[in-house]
Design an enzyme around this catalytic site. Structure first.
Site, PDB file in Angstrom:
ATOM      1  N   ARG A 101       0.873  -1.179   0.000  1.00 12.83           N
ATOM      2  CA  ARG A 101       0.000   0.000   0.000  1.00 12.83           C
ATOM      3  C   ARG A 101       0.900   1.215   0.000  1.00 12.83           C
ATOM      4  O   ARG A 101       1.680   1.426   0.948  1.00 12.83           O
ATOM      5  CB  ARG A 101      -0.916   0.012   1.230  1.00 12.83           C
ATOM      6  N   HIS A 128      -7.650   0.465  -6.140  1.00 11.79           N
ATOM      7  CA  HIS A 128      -7.824  -0.285  -4.892  1.00 11.79           C
ATOM      8  C   HIS A 128      -8.529  -1.600  -5.269  1.00 11.79           C
ATOM      9  O   HIS A 128      -9.681  -1.834  -4.906  1.00 11.79           O
ATOM     10  CB  HIS A 128      -8.639   0.531  -3.893  1.00 11.79           C
ATOM     11  N   GLN A 131     -10.369  -4.050  -2.743  1.00 10.03           N
ATOM     12  CA  GLN A 131     -11.651  -3.539  -2.268  1.00 10.03           C
ATOM     13  C   GLN A 131     -12.783  -3.982  -3.194  1.00 10.03           C
ATOM     14  O   GLN A 131     -13.866  -4.360  -2.750  1.00 10.03           O
ATOM     15  CB  GLN A 131     -11.590  -1.992  -2.222  1.00 10.03           C
ATOM     16  N   ASP A 216     -17.084   7.420  -1.320  1.00  9.74           N
ATOM     17  CA  ASP A 216     -15.857   7.267  -0.529  1.00  9.74           C
ATOM     18  C   ASP A 216     -15.496   8.649   0.001  1.00  9.74           C
ATOM     19  O   ASP A 216     -16.082   9.666  -0.405  1.00  9.74           O
ATOM     20  CB  ASP A 216     -14.745   6.693  -1.430  1.00  9.74           C
ATOM     21  N   CYS A 256     -16.276   1.969   1.153  1.00 10.19           N
ATOM     22  CA  CYS A 256     -15.156   1.084   1.518  1.00 10.19           C
ATOM     23  C   CYS A 256     -14.702   1.288   2.966  1.00 10.19           C
ATOM     24  O   CYS A 256     -14.024   0.423   3.519  1.00 10.19           O
ATOM     25  CB  CYS A 256     -13.989   1.305   0.562  1.00 10.19           C
ATOM     26  N   ARG A 284     -13.693  -8.224   2.820  1.00  7.28           N
ATOM     27  CA  ARG A 284     -12.282  -8.053   2.472  1.00  7.28           C
ATOM     28  C   ARG A 284     -11.519  -9.327   2.838  1.00  7.28           C
ATOM     29  O   ARG A 284     -10.626  -9.766   2.136  1.00  7.28           O
ATOM     30  CB  ARG A 284     -11.679  -6.844   3.212  1.00  7.28           C
TER      31      ARG A 284
HETATM   32  N1  NVA Z   1      -9.784   6.676  -1.247  1.00  8.01           N
HETATM   33  C1  NVA Z   1      -9.349   6.355   0.076  1.00  8.01           C
HETATM   34  C2  NVA Z   1      -9.590   4.913   0.373  1.00  8.01           C
HETATM   35  C3  NVA Z   1      -9.202   4.456   1.753  1.00  8.01           C
HETATM   36  C4  NVA Z   1      -9.419   3.004   1.965  1.00  8.01           C
HETATM   37  C5  NVA Z   1      -7.876   6.711   0.235  1.00  8.01           C
HETATM   38  O1  NVA Z   1      -7.104   6.506  -0.715  1.00  8.01           O
HETATM   39  O2  NVA Z   1      -7.484   7.210   1.296  1.00  8.01           O
HETATM   40  N1   CP Z   2     -11.167   0.094   2.891  1.00  8.05           N
HETATM   41  C1   CP Z   2      -9.876   0.037   3.287  1.00  8.05           C
HETATM   42  O1   CP Z   2      -8.970  -0.247   2.487  1.00  8.05           O
HETATM   43  O2   CP Z   2      -9.693   0.264   4.613  1.00  8.05           O
HETATM   44  P1   CP Z   2      -8.298   0.464   5.381  1.00  8.05           P
HETATM   45  O3   CP Z   2      -7.711   1.762   4.916  1.00  8.05           O
HETATM   46  O4   CP Z   2      -8.672   0.464   6.809  1.00  8.05           O
HETATM   47  O5   CP Z   2      -7.388  -0.675   5.017  1.00  8.05           O
END
Ligand code: NVA
Ligand code: CP
Length: 298
Positions: A101, A128, A131, A216, A256, A284
């Site tokens: 990540r 993502h 997800q 989101d 998500c 998940r």
């Molecule tokens: N769009 C959000 C998703 C978090 C799971 C981010 O990138 O922070």
């Molecule tokens: N939805 C998601 O990826 O959550 P986290 O950021 O908690 O991993």
């Protein structure tokens, strides 16, 4: 043979994506002695925060008989500028898969290029995909096959939105994206999806008759400096009772998580009867277990 990676949803063929989702549903009732990953290790590189992704991969590996290693970037030599290519070579000699990540799809591709073992995108600035395995699984479980149906994305055309668009193409549903013109989904993703995606400026028009409504956060990780501007531009894109009332009567709501109540969604909607966000979060786990089996068990 070169390792198979999962850096974006479109890395799968449509039949493979369906197989993984079907397997995820099946795994919910698998016997505890089903341990195909006994002795195998997943390295998890996190340059950004996480609750669901970390816990679901760690618990998933353990349920399948394997082990997951948490590697917070700042505590590894990556945080002291060791090249990604060297890190990939080293981790692939000791681990059986790598999840990452971070804020760079390009870096994830570089890592994968130098890795002998599968690399999984646990979120980048562009995608993502894990997800979406869980989200499509949740849609199947609540309403059956999404083929021919309509989902509407309301808000920021971000990483999760891009993966929704790719999933639409693979699963044969339409994704209507209602986003401000400043925050449109990625051009390459729109090109990939072709007629499976429709850009509609007005959230009310986009939501009309939709089978699923999804949103989101307005401020993704790494965009915090833009928060005030985003709050203003995205304000007309809130998912609230009025917007939900335009969708189909039996429409479900997804997010998500983490969510920001009274920003992108009202508490009334996310905590209301149409919301399936906690099933989505739980999935998940099952979806990624199915993905790990797909990538690691021949
Ligand atoms: N769009 C959000 C998703 C978090 C799971 C981010 O990138 O922070
Ligand atoms: N939805 C998601 O990826 O959550 P986290 O950021 O908690 O991993």
């Amino acid at each position: 043979m070169a390792a198979r990676h999962f850096l974006k949803f479109s890395a799968l063929q449509a039949d493979e994506a369906r197989r993984i989702v079907a397997r995820a549903i099946e795994l919910k009732t698998a016997r505890p002695e089903h341990r195909p990953l006994l002795g195998r290790t997943l390295a998890m590189i996190f340059a950004k925060s996480s609750t669901r992704t970390r816990v679901s991969f760690e618990v998933g590996m353990s349920k399948l008989g394997g082990h997951a290693l948490m590697l917070a970037t700042a505590q590894t030599q990556l945080g002291r500028e060791e090249p990604l290519s060297d890190t990939a070579k080293v981790l692939s000699r000791m681990c059986d898969a790598i999840m990452i990540r971070n804020d760079s799809q390009a870096d994830q591709e570089e890592l994968a290029h130098h890795s002998r073992v599968p690399v999984i995108n646990g979120l980048s600035e562009l995608h993502h995909p894990c997800q979406l395995l869980a989200d499509v699984q949740t849609w199947f479980e609540h309403r059956g096959d999404p083929r021919g149906k309509v989902a509407v994305w309301v808000g920021d055309g971000n990483n999760v939105c891009n993966s929704w668009i790719e999933a639409a193409k693979l699963f044969g549903f339409t994704l209507r994206a209602a986003t401000p013109h400043q925050y449109r989904p990625a051009a390459e993703v729109l090109k990939f999806a072709g007629k499976s995606v429709e850009l509609i400026d007005d959230p009310a028009k986009a939501a009309a008759g939709a089978d699923l409504v999804v949103t989101d956060t307005w401020t993704s990780m790494g965009r915090e400096a833009e928060r005030a501007e985003r709050m203003q531009i995205l304000a007309p894109f809130q998912v609230n009772r009025k917007l939900m009332s335009l969708a189909a009567k039996d429409a479900i709501f997804m997010h998500c998580l983490p969510a920001h109540r009274e920003e992108e969604v009202t508490a009334e909607v996310i905590d209301g009867p149409q919301s399936v966000v906690f099933d989505e979060a739980e999935n998940r786990l099952w979806a990624q277990m199915a993905l790990l089996e797909f990538l690691l068990v021949p």
